[in-house]
Design an enzyme around this catalytic site. Structure first.
Site, PDB file in Angstrom:
ATOM      1  N   GLY A 107      56.874  58.559  62.758  1.00 14.32           N
ATOM      2  CA  GLY A 107      56.958  57.698  61.570  1.00 14.32           C
ATOM      3  C   GLY A 107      56.640  56.238  61.839  1.00 14.32           C
ATOM      4  O   GLY A 107      55.994  55.573  61.020  1.00 14.32           O
TER       5      GLY A 107
ATOM      6  N   LYS B 185      65.145  70.833  53.492  1.00 12.39           N
ATOM      7  CA  LYS B 185      64.455  69.546  53.629  1.00 12.39           C
ATOM      8  C   LYS B 185      64.316  68.838  52.276  1.00 12.39           C
ATOM      9  O   LYS B 185      63.583  69.296  51.407  1.00 12.39           O
ATOM     10  CB  LYS B 185      63.085  69.830  54.262  1.00 12.39           C
TER      11      LYS B 185
ATOM     12  N   LYS C 280      56.306  68.478  61.820  1.00 10.85           N
ATOM     13  CA  LYS C 280      55.057  68.074  62.479  1.00 10.85           C
ATOM     14  C   LYS C 280      55.101  68.269  63.999  1.00 10.85           C
ATOM     15  O   LYS C 280      54.063  68.495  64.623  1.00 10.85           O
ATOM     16  CB  LYS C 280      54.674  66.638  62.113  1.00 10.85           C
TER      17      LYS C 280
ATOM     18  N   LYS D 296      61.922  67.706  68.345  1.00 10.71           N
ATOM     19  CA  LYS D 296      60.945  67.243  69.341  1.00 10.71           C
ATOM     20  C   LYS D 296      61.160  67.971  70.660  1.00 10.71           C
ATOM     21  O   LYS D 296      60.207  68.437  71.290  1.00 10.71           O
ATOM     22  CB  LYS D 296      61.060  65.727  69.539  1.00 10.71           C
TER      23      LYS D 296
HETATM   24  P1  ADP Z   1      59.599  60.447  64.217  1.00  7.64           P
HETATM   25  O1  ADP Z   1      59.624  59.800  62.884  1.00  7.64           O
HETATM   26  O2  ADP Z   1      59.047  59.561  65.289  1.00  7.64           O
HETATM   27  O3  ADP Z   1      58.952  61.803  64.239  1.00  7.64           O
HETATM   28  P2  ADP Z   1      62.537  60.555  64.175  1.00  7.64           P
HETATM   29  O4  ADP Z   1      62.749  59.150  63.731  1.00  7.64           O
HETATM   30  O5  ADP Z   1      62.825  61.634  63.229  1.00  7.64           O
HETATM   31  O6  ADP Z   1      61.068  60.731  64.731  1.00  7.64           O
HETATM   32  O7  ADP Z   1      63.348  60.886  65.523  1.00  7.64           O
HETATM   33  C1  ADP Z   1      63.350  60.017  66.644  1.00  7.64           C
HETATM   34  C2  ADP Z   1      64.698  59.325  66.738  1.00  7.64           C
HETATM   35  O8  ADP Z   1      65.696  60.242  67.157  1.00  7.64           O
HETATM   36  C3  ADP Z   1      64.813  58.240  67.772  1.00  7.64           C
HETATM   37  O9  ADP Z   1      64.267  57.036  67.318  1.00  7.64           O
HETATM   38  C4  ADP Z   1      66.333  58.142  67.965  1.00  7.64           C
HETATM   39  O10 ADP Z   1      66.892  57.158  67.124  1.00  7.64           O
HETATM   40  C5  ADP Z   1      66.859  59.497  67.534  1.00  7.64           C
HETATM   41  N1  ADP Z   1      67.574  60.286  68.542  1.00  7.64           N
HETATM   42  C6  ADP Z   1      68.487  61.229  68.230  1.00  7.64           C
HETATM   43  N2  ADP Z   1      68.999  61.805  69.325  1.00  7.64           N
HETATM   44  C7  ADP Z   1      68.401  61.220  70.397  1.00  7.64           C
HETATM   45  C8  ADP Z   1      68.507  61.382  71.812  1.00  7.64           C
HETATM   46  N3  ADP Z   1      69.335  62.279  72.355  1.00  7.64           N
HETATM   47  N4  ADP Z   1      67.728  60.622  72.610  1.00  7.64           N
HETATM   48  C9  ADP Z   1      66.869  59.721  72.068  1.00  7.64           C
HETATM   49  N5  ADP Z   1      66.729  59.501  70.738  1.00  7.64           N
HETATM   50  C10 ADP Z   1      67.483  60.242  69.894  1.00  7.64           C
HETATM   51 MG    MG Z   2      61.191  58.809  61.713  1.00  8.46          MG
END
Ligand code: ADP
Ligand code: MG
Length: 310
Positions: free
Chosen positions: A10, A126, A210, A272
């Site tokens: 994002g 979702k 994604k 992820k």
């Molecule tokens: P994106 O939009 O990049 O696909 P998200 O914002 O949904 O991803 O997820 C990434 C976020 O997950 C990180 O920025 C962090 O704040 C959070 N997060 C949750 N658990 C963890 C963890 N164990 N280690 C690192 N980040 C984590």
């Molecule tokens: Mg995000």
């Protein structure tokens, strides 16, 4: 040459039109740095805020004009791929040309096959699109939508998030990569389609994660690496706690253990790590990396980020 599927999170796209224009320019610099290092790059990306915006616009249109057809979620995802791809491909083109690199870039409208029997269809989770009042929500429930009360902010429609089974356009993407192009693909996890009768692919009101879609694509392209770029440099255990610990390398077994212990938040880091595991397990010598855009170059040579390997 190493083949790398690069999944943009994002923060590489921003939350609105203006932010996206700026964000993709920054992303393009980091991506072209990798091209200069000699990696074969396939770009994938999320679409949360963008598909929300499109869906809201379409729903608003149906409210002001009854003759306006309802636009299904699958079509909104297709629109978001076009709009986001348009920005990314132009930012990349500009950055490549400014460094005298002659490499064509193209966005591929991509469909992801999902299984009609995926259990996710029985339990849509979702939230998407606009907020509604209780009365509107009841009306929509009668029309067949799944509605939930979203954290006190009102009612929202929820859709299923099924797992990707296959990527319809993966041979096109492979051909492009092998002839030196940079494809932008599986935007927003791909347009979710079910295999219907007579070879018809029928769009379905769902959204595919994604990261899972990117892992499936990386598997189908026999990539060497899946790189998931997000807002953190590394994955942590005991994330946000006093005794938080950043992880540089974890085996699939370690990762599964951490998942069991609940270290990764569902809906953000958990998919992820799960996507990374599924790619690593799909073949020999496959690695995944979770890091941030600015650290991708260092991460690819093992200097930072969290590497997930067998
Ligand atoms: P994106 O939009 O990049 O696909 P998200 O914002 O949904 O991803 O997820 C990434 C976020 O997950 C990180 O920025 C962090 O704040 C959070 N997060 C949750 N658990 C963890 C963890 N164990 N280690 C690192 N980040 C984590
Ligand atoms: Mg995000």
């Amino acid at each position: 040459m190493k083949r790398v599927v690069l999944a943009l999170g994002g923060n590489a796209l921003g939350d609105n039109l203006h932010e996206q224009m700026i964000a993709v320019k920054i992303a393009a610099k980091a991506i072209v740095d990798l091209v200069e290092e000699g990696y074969e790059i396939i770009i994938t990306h999320g679409n949360g805020p963008q598909v929300g915006m499109i869906n809201l616009a379409m729903e608003t249109a149906t409210k002001v004009d009854e003759s306006f057809f309802y636009i299904p979620m699958s079509v909104c995802v297709a629109m978001s791929q076009g709009y986001i791809g348009y920005d990314i491909q132009n930012a990349l083109r500009e950055e490549l040309l400014s460094r005298n690199i002659n490499k064509p870039v193209a966005t591929i409208i991509t469909q992801t096959v999902v299984d009609a029997n995926d259990p996710a269809f029985k339990n849509p989770t979702k939230p998407i699109g606009a907020f509604y009042t209780k009365e509107e929500a009841e009306e929509m429930t009668k029309r067949g939508y799944d509605m939930i009360e979203d954290a006190g902010r009102g009612y929202r429609r929820v859709v299923a998030s099924p797992m990707p089974v296959s990527i319809v356009e993966s041979e096109t993407i492979r051909t492009l990569v092998e002839s030196g192009h940079i494809p932008i693909t599986v935007g927003g996890g791909g347009i979710p389609v079910k295999e219907a009768q007579n070879r018809h692919l029928k769009g379905t009101s769902a959204v595919v994660d994604k990261d899972f879609a990117s892992a499936k694509l990386a598997e189908e392209l026999e990539a060497d690496m899946l790189v998931i770029l997000t807002a953190v440099e590394k994955v942590a255990i005991r994330f946000g706690k006093e005794n938080q610990e950043w992880i540089s390398k974890m085996s699939v077994d370690d990762a599964n253990e951490y998942i069991k212990e609940g270290h990764f938040a569902p809906g953000s880091m958990l998919p992820k790590v799960e996507a990374a595991i599924s790619f690593v397990k799909s073949g020999k010598d496959r690695k995944a990396l979770i890091t941030m855009l600015e650290k991708a170059k260092d991460g690819l040579v093992g200097k930072t980020g969290t590497e997930i390997c067998n």
